[in-house]
Scaffold this motif. Structure first.
Motif, short mmCIF file in Angstrom:
data_model
loop_
_atom_site.label_atom_id
_atom_site.label_comp_id
_atom_site.label_asym_id
_atom_site.label_seq_id
_atom_site.Cartn_x
_atom_site.Cartn_y
_atom_site.Cartn_z
N VAL A 29 0.89 -1.06 0.08
CA VAL A 29 -0.17 -0.03 0.14
C VAL A 29 0.87 1.33 0.08
O VAL A 29 1.85 1.30 0.77
N LEU A 30 0.54 2.17 -1.05
CA LEU A 30 1.32 3.55 -0.93
C LEU A 30 0.21 4.35 -0.38
O LEU A 30 -0.75 4.65 -0.84
N GLN A 31 0.77 5.04 0.74
CA GLN A 31 -0.11 5.98 1.58
C GLN A 31 0.62 7.55 1.47
O GLN A 31 1.78 7.46 1.62
N HIS A 32 -0.21 8.30 1.27
CA HIS A 32 0.42 9.53 0.89
C HIS A 32 0.13 10.93 1.99
O HIS A 32 0.43 11.96 1.78
N THR A 33 -0.69 10.49 2.72
CA THR A 33 -1.05 11.34 3.79
C THR A 33 -1.34 10.74 5.08
O THR A 33 -2.09 9.44 4.91
N PRO A 34 -1.13 11.17 6.28
CA PRO A 34 -1.63 10.41 7.65
C PRO A 34 -2.86 10.04 7.63
O PRO A 34 -3.31 9.04 8.38
N ASN A 35 -3.80 10.99 7.24
CA ASN A 35 -5.25 10.92 7.63
C ASN A 35 -6.05 10.01 6.32
O ASN A 35 -7.30 10.08 6.43
N ARG B 38 -14.09 10.49 10.10
CA ARG B 38 -13.64 11.40 11.22
C ARG B 38 -12.18 11.89 11.13
O ARG B 38 -11.97 13.21 11.42
N GLU B 39 -11.14 11.23 10.81
CA GLU B 39 -9.82 11.46 10.83
C GLU B 39 -9.66 12.63 9.58
O GLU B 39 -8.88 13.52 9.67
N ILE B 40 -10.23 12.01 8.55
CA ILE B 40 -9.96 13.11 7.17
C ILE B 40 -10.64 14.54 7.82
O ILE B 40 -10.12 15.61 7.08
N VAL B 41 -11.86 14.37 8.19
CA VAL B 41 -12.54 15.57 8.32
C VAL B 41 -12.00 16.55 9.38
O VAL B 41 -11.50 17.81 9.27
N VAL B 42 -11.53 15.85 10.54
CA VAL B 42 -11.00 16.78 11.55
C VAL B 42 -9.56 17.53 11.25
O VAL B 42 -8.97 18.55 11.68
N ASN B 43 -8.90 16.74 10.36
CA ASN B 43 -7.47 17.04 9.81
C ASN B 43 -7.31 18.12 8.69
O ASN B 43 -6.61 18.82 8.35
N ASP B 44 -8.55 17.92 7.71
CA ASP B 44 -8.57 18.54 6.40
C ASP B 44 -9.69 19.40 6.19
O ASP B 44 -10.16 19.44 5.03
N PHE B 45 -10.57 19.58 7.15
CA PHE B 45 -11.88 20.59 6.90
C PHE B 45 -11.76 21.88 6.20
O PHE B 45 -12.88 22.00 5.55
N GLN C 16 -21.25 21.08 1.63
CA GLN C 16 -21.41 20.37 2.99
C GLN C 16 -20.52 21.03 4.16
O GLN C 16 -19.58 21.18 3.80
N THR C 17 -21.16 20.86 5.33
CA THR C 17 -20.39 21.08 6.50
C THR C 17 -19.60 20.04 7.02
O THR C 17 -20.04 18.90 6.77
N SER C 18 -18.85 20.14 7.93
CA SER C 18 -18.08 19.18 8.49
C SER C 18 -19.21 18.46 9.34
O SER C 18 -19.15 17.09 9.18
N LYS C 19 -20.00 19.01 10.13
CA LYS C 19 -21.00 18.24 10.78
C LYS C 19 -21.74 17.24 9.95
O LYS C 19 -22.03 16.26 10.39
N GLU C 20 -22.29 17.84 8.61
CA GLU C 20 -23.06 17.21 7.71
C GLU C 20 -22.32 15.82 7.09
O GLU C 20 -22.94 14.75 7.11
N ILE C 21 -20.95 16.12 6.88
CA ILE C 21 -20.21 14.76 6.48
C ILE C 21 -20.11 13.92 7.53
O ILE C 21 -20.38 12.69 7.22
#
Length: 222
Positions: A5-11, A177-184, A194-199
């Motif tokens: 797996v090639l992962q390109h960002t922590p989140n 959750r990890e994506i949204v809280v770090n990249d909102f 869409q808002t963070s809350k909606e997502i």
């Protein structure tokens, strides 16, 4: 089977792809080339998964070019590849196709619609996570797999061995959750409004998991 797996960002990790790997008793190795600079070799790869990330295949970074060299080797060896977002763009770029700005920036949950590949028995519509503003060209020999209301090229399947998706099927609730809280901040300018809350409150259908599993099963079939 060894899955690299090639992962390109922590989140943006493998999520349900890792669940699929564990279900089948495969070995998964996760590389972080953007941080450490290391990649697997083609010889030690049975399935390559290329995940998303905030960078573009058009960026002039050595590790991005090295990834494409690996992808080309695996394509020549007819080994399975599964690309997500940036990963799918890397595959098409390795094949000689353009990656460019999409007609609309899509960030949030929205439907995609199945186009070809009815033989896979996957749903005609899925509500999936989008997190992109670029898109790939569909390779000439590939089947268009998915489209959205705003971006036609959302997925492709090539030669029974390669799947590229512009959107994300792999995240579980905690991954979203990890994506949204770090990249909102990336939500700004999205046509989905869409808002963070909606997502965060959007339910992830089991259809997403089942479709992901079917696509992975298909490309690793002998």
């Amino acid at each position: 089977m060894r899955i690299n797996v090639l992962q390109h960002t922590p989140n943006e990790g493998p999520g349900m792809i890792q669940d699929w790997s564990q279900k089948h008793g495969h070995e998964m190795y996760i590389y972080h080339p953007y941080q450490f600079g290391y990649l697997s070799t083609a010889e030690e790869t049975d399935l390559l998964v290329i995940l998303g990330g905030p960078m573009s295949p058009n960026d002039n970074l050595s590790w991005i070019k090295q990834e494409r060299d690996l992808i080309k080797e695996l394509l020549n060896q007819n080994k399975p590849l599964f690309g997500v977002c940036f990963g799918a763009q890397q595959i098409t770029k390795a094949l000689g196709y353009e990656v460019s700005k999409a007609p609309a920036k899509e960030v949030g949950f929205a439907p995609v619609y199945r186009r070809d590949a009815k033989f896979l028995n996957i749903p005609e519509e899925l509500n999936v996570l989008h997190w992109h503003e670029e898109m790939f060209e569909i390779p000439a020999d590939a089947q268009l797999l998915f489209s959205s209301d705003r971006v036609e090229n959302q997925g492709f399947i090539l030669n029974h061995r390669v799947v590229g998706l512009q959107f994300h099927l792999e995240p579980k609730r905690d991954n979203v959750r990890e994506i949204v809280v770090n990249d909102f901040p990336y939500l700004k300018g999205s046509v989905l409004n869409q808002t963070s809350k909606e997502i965060l409150e959007t339910r992830i259908s089991d259809d997403n998991k089942q479709t992901l599993y079917k696509l992975l099963d298909y490309i690793v079939e002998k």
